[in-house]
Design a protein around this motif. Structure first.
Motif, short mmCIF file in Angstrom:
data_model
loop_
_atom_site.label_atom_id
_atom_site.label_comp_id
_atom_site.label_asym_id
_atom_site.label_seq_id
_atom_site.Cartn_x
_atom_site.Cartn_y
_atom_site.Cartn_z
N TYR A 11 0.83 -1.19 0.00
CA TYR A 11 0.00 0.00 0.00
C TYR A 11 0.87 1.25 0.00
N HIS A 13 1.35 4.85 1.05
CA HIS A 13 0.80 5.73 2.10
C HIS A 13 1.07 7.21 1.84
N GLY A 35 -3.01 2.20 -3.53
CA GLY A 35 -2.90 3.16 -2.45
C GLY A 35 -3.23 4.57 -2.88
N GLN A 36 -2.61 5.53 -2.19
CA GLN A 36 -2.91 6.94 -2.37
C GLN A 36 -2.21 7.50 -3.61
#
Length: 174
Positions: A11, A13, A35-36
């Protein structure tokens, strides 16, 4: 399909700068960003759904970039009220921050998936390569990358900002 060698995605972050093209044109959904992200584009409204169109980066060679507005990503969670609250309007250039997901475009109210979810499902079918292939084929037909929107803001000079962010990304990714 030998999935033992494929490492599950980690992921992300932080809001990694990505292009609309990097998400929309990824053919291996297990390799889709997980993810972001932060994506720059032009806000459009198509069939009651907000989308983010690609921005042409003129400093890139013409054979490496698409004309502006050629492709777009679905934005989940953006409503007219939220657009007004965030002071963004149709046709404005924006930076969108959120999470990359796979949205079922056949059944609108279905749960979203992530690259990690795709990887786990494919891994669970490792005993049956035909089922893996069938699942991935079905996924390509029914799911498209989208951004589960967290923040959106209008920006000026989108191409310049995008160029600078890509330059920084190029210096930091080795």
């Amino acid at each position: 399909m030998n999935q033992e060698a494929v490492v599950p995605p980690e992921y992300c972050h932080f809001f990694k700068t990505l292009l609309v093209e990097e998400l929309e044109l990824e053919t291996d959904l297990q390799k889709l960003h997980y993810g972001q992200c932060a994506v720059i584009g032009r806000l459009v409204l198509e069939s009651k759904f907000y989308r983010l169109e690609n921005v042409r980066v003129k400093s890139l060679p013409e054979n490496l970039s698409l004309p502006e507005g050629t492709i777009s990503l679905l934005l989940l969670g953006l409503t007219r009220e939220k657009a007004v609250e965030q002071s963004v309007s149709i046709g404005s250039y924006c930076i969108v921050r959120g999470e990359v997901v796979l949205c079922n475009v056949v059944h609108a109210n279905s749960r979203t998936l992530t690259a990690r979810g795709v990887h786990e499902k494919v891994s669970s079918l490792s005993h049956d390569p035909a089922a893996q292939k069938e699942f991935l084929s079905w996924l390509r037909l029914t799911h498209k990358p989208a951004i589960d929107l967290w923040f959106i803001q209008s920006i000026d000079r989108p191409e310049d900002l995008l160029c600078r962010r890509l330059e920084i990304r190029g210096l930091t990714v080795r």
